[in-house]
Design a protein around this motif. Structure first.
Motif, PDB file in Angstrom:
ATOM      1  N   GLY A 174      30.053  45.040  27.278  1.00  0.00           N
ATOM      2  CA  GLY A 174      29.751  44.443  25.985  1.00  0.00           C
ATOM      3  C   GLY A 174      30.873  43.588  25.409  1.00  0.00           C
ATOM      4  O   GLY A 174      30.819  43.228  24.243  1.00  0.00           O
ATOM      5  N   VAL A 175      31.873  43.270  26.206  1.00  0.00           N
ATOM      6  CA  VAL A 175      32.971  42.430  25.731  1.00  0.00           C
ATOM      7  C   VAL A 175      32.522  40.971  25.775  1.00  0.00           C
ATOM      8  O   VAL A 175      31.714  40.583  26.620  1.00  0.00           O
ATOM      9  N   HIS A 176      33.040  40.182  24.860  1.00  0.00           N
ATOM     10  CA  HIS A 176      32.734  38.749  24.826  1.00  0.00           C
ATOM     11  C   HIS A 176      33.090  38.129  26.183  1.00  0.00           C
ATOM     12  O   HIS A 176      34.096  38.501  26.791  1.00  0.00           O
ATOM     13  N   PRO A 177      32.270  37.176  26.675  1.00  0.00           N
ATOM     14  CA  PRO A 177      32.519  36.602  28.007  1.00  0.00           C
ATOM     15  C   PRO A 177      33.903  35.971  28.179  1.00  0.00           C
ATOM     16  O   PRO A 177      34.504  36.079  29.245  1.00  0.00           O
ATOM     17  N   ALA A 178      34.418  35.334  27.141  1.00  0.00           N
ATOM     18  CA  ALA A 178      35.751  34.738  27.263  1.00  0.00           C
ATOM     19  C   ALA A 178      36.819  35.809  27.451  1.00  0.00           C
ATOM     20  O   ALA A 178      37.757  35.639  28.230  1.00  0.00           O
ATOM     21  N   LEU A 179      36.671  36.926  26.761  1.00  0.00           N
ATOM     22  CA  LEU A 179      37.630  38.015  26.924  1.00  0.00           C
ATOM     23  C   LEU A 179      37.471  38.699  28.273  1.00  0.00           C
ATOM     24  O   LEU A 179      38.449  39.195  28.843  1.00  0.00           O
ATOM     25  N   SER A 180      36.258  38.696  28.805  1.00  0.00           N
ATOM     26  CA  SER A 180      36.043  39.251  30.137  1.00  0.00           C
ATOM     27  C   SER A 180      36.748  38.412  31.198  1.00  0.00           C
ATOM     28  O   SER A 180      37.341  38.954  32.139  1.00  0.00           O
ATOM     29  N   VAL A 181      36.697  37.105  31.029  1.00  0.00           N
ATOM     30  CA  VAL A 181      37.384  36.218  31.967  1.00  0.00           C
ATOM     31  C   VAL A 181      38.893  36.432  31.877  1.00  0.00           C
ATOM     32  O   VAL A 181      39.589  36.493  32.903  1.00  0.00           O
ATOM     33  N   LEU A 182      39.409  36.565  30.670  1.00  0.00           N
ATOM     34  CA  LEU A 182      40.846  36.811  30.514  1.00  0.00           C
ATOM     35  C   LEU A 182      41.254  38.150  31.122  1.00  0.00           C
ATOM     36  O   LEU A 182      42.327  38.265  31.713  1.00  0.00           O
ATOM     37  N   ALA A 183      40.401  39.157  30.979  1.00  0.00           N
ATOM     38  CA  ALA A 183      40.697  40.452  31.598  1.00  0.00           C
ATOM     39  C   ALA A 183      40.707  40.331  33.120  1.00  0.00           C
ATOM     40  O   ALA A 183      41.561  40.920  33.794  1.00  0.00           O
ATOM     41  N   GLY A 184      39.770  39.571  33.661  1.00  0.00           N
ATOM     42  CA  GLY A 184      39.732  39.365  35.104  1.00  0.00           C
ATOM     43  C   GLY A 184      40.943  38.609  35.617  1.00  0.00           C
ATOM     44  O   GLY A 184      41.497  38.936  36.668  1.00  0.00           O
ATOM     45  N   LEU A 185      41.371  37.592  34.871  1.00  0.00           N
ATOM     46  CA  LEU A 185      42.564  36.844  35.265  1.00  0.00           C
ATOM     47  C   LEU A 185      43.809  37.721  35.217  1.00  0.00           C
ATOM     48  O   LEU A 185      44.678  37.641  36.092  1.00  0.00           O
ATOM     49  N   GLY A 186      43.884  38.567  34.200  1.00  0.00           N
ATOM     50  CA  GLY A 186      45.020  39.479  34.104  1.00  0.00           C
ATOM     51  C   GLY A 186      45.037  40.490  35.235  1.00  0.00           C
ATOM     52  O   GLY A 186      46.091  40.812  35.789  1.00  0.00           O
ATOM     53  N   ALA A 187      43.867  40.993  35.587  1.00  0.00           N
ATOM     54  CA  ALA A 187      43.786  41.951  36.692  1.00  0.00           C
ATOM     55  C   ALA A 187      44.130  41.290  38.017  1.00  0.00           C
ATOM     56  O   ALA A 187      44.816  41.887  38.857  1.00  0.00           O
ATOM     57  N   ALA A 188      43.665  40.073  38.219  1.00  0.00           N
ATOM     58  CA  ALA A 188      43.978  39.369  39.467  1.00  0.00           C
ATOM     59  C   ALA A 188      45.470  39.069  39.550  1.00  0.00           C
ATOM     60  O   ALA A 188      46.080  39.231  40.613  1.00  0.00           O
ATOM     61  N   GLY A 189      46.056  38.652  38.454  1.00  0.00           N
ATOM     62  CA  GLY A 189      47.490  38.380  38.456  1.00  0.00           C
ATOM     63  C   GLY A 189      48.321  39.631  38.673  1.00  0.00           C
ATOM     64  O   GLY A 189      49.349  39.600  39.344  1.00  0.00           O
ATOM     65  N   GLY A 190      47.875  40.732  38.114  1.00  0.00           N
ATOM     66  CA  GLY A 190      48.594  41.982  38.305  1.00  0.00           C
ATOM     67  C   GLY A 190      48.400  42.574  39.687  1.00  0.00           C
ATOM     68  O   GLY A 190      49.241  43.336  40.171  1.00  0.00           O
ATOM     69  N   ALA A 191      47.304  42.241  40.328  1.00  0.00           N
ATOM     70  CA  ALA A 191      47.012  42.795  41.651  1.00  0.00           C
ATOM     71  C   ALA A 191      47.815  42.119  42.754  1.00  0.00           C
ATOM     72  O   ALA A 191      48.049  42.732  43.797  1.00  0.00           O
ATOM     73  N   VAL A 192      48.246  40.897  42.541  1.00  0.00           N
ATOM     74  CA  VAL A 192      48.955  40.165  43.602  1.00  0.00           C
ATOM     75  C   VAL A 192      50.246  40.874  44.022  1.00  0.00           C
ATOM     76  O   VAL A 192      50.434  41.152  45.208  1.00  0.00           O
ATOM     77  N   PRO A 193      51.168  41.213  43.109  1.00  0.00           N
ATOM     78  CA  PRO A 193      52.383  41.883  43.580  1.00  0.00           C
ATOM     79  C   PRO A 193      52.127  43.282  44.136  1.00  0.00           C
ATOM     80  O   PRO A 193      52.800  43.719  45.070  1.00  0.00           O
ATOM     81  N   VAL A 194      51.139  43.970  43.582  1.00  0.00           N
ATOM     82  CA  VAL A 194      50.813  45.312  44.074  1.00  0.00           C
ATOM     83  C   VAL A 194      50.267  45.235  45.494  1.00  0.00           C
ATOM     84  O   VAL A 194      50.701  45.975  46.390  1.00  0.00           O
ATOM     85  N   LEU A 195      49.318  44.352  45.720  1.00  0.00           N
ATOM     86  CA  LEU A 195      48.750  44.205  47.067  1.00  0.00           C
ATOM     87  C   LEU A 195      49.792  43.699  48.058  1.00  0.00           C
ATOM     88  O   LEU A 195      49.811  44.112  49.211  1.00  0.00           O
ATOM     89  N   ARG A 196      50.666  42.821  47.601  1.00  0.00           N
ATOM     90  CA  ARG A 196      51.694  42.294  48.495  1.00  0.00           C
ATOM     91  C   ARG A 196      52.629  43.402  48.969  1.00  0.00           C
ATOM     92  O   ARG A 196      52.990  43.482  50.131  1.00  0.00           O
ATOM     93  N   SER A 197      52.993  44.304  48.039  1.00  0.00           N
ATOM     94  CA  SER A 197      53.895  45.380  48.437  1.00  0.00           C
ATOM     95  C   SER A 197      53.164  46.446  49.248  1.00  0.00           C
ATOM     96  O   SER A 197      53.761  47.085  50.104  1.00  0.00           O
ATOM     97  N   LEU A 198      51.871  46.650  48.997  1.00  0.00           N
ATOM     98  CA  LEU A 198      51.114  47.648  49.750  1.00  0.00           C
ATOM     99  C   LEU A 198      50.831  47.200  51.178  1.00  0.00           C
ATOM    100  O   LEU A 198      50.849  48.021  52.095  1.00  0.00           O
TER     101      LEU A 198
END
Length: 64
Positions: free
Chosen positions: A38-62
């Motif tokens: 139920g989050v506004h679509p623009a905020l959903s996109v920002l959440a997805g971008l934040g998750a993708a950006g945060g996942a890069v260093p984690v996946l790289r180290s894993l």
């Protein structure tokens, strides 16, 4: 008959491609779940971008 001496190097290494695809998947899942929550679509996109950006260093180290 000519034979190629060296094949052309790839644009991305396999490691980089796996990390970026994993981060893209994490961003899509986060964005989709927040949109379904139920989050506004623009905020959903920002959440997805934040998750993708945060996942890069984690996946790289894993994966290394």
């Amino acid at each position: 008959m000519t034979t190629p001496s060296d094949p052309e190097p790839s644009f991305l290494s396999l490691h980089t491609a796996v990390v970026l695809l994993g981060a893209l998947f994490a961003g899509f899942v986060t964005s989709g779940l927040s949109s379904l929550g139920g989050v506004h679509p623009a905020l959903s996109v920002l959440a997805g971008l934040g998750a993708a950006g945060g996942a890069v260093p984690v996946l790289r180290s894993l994966i290394r």
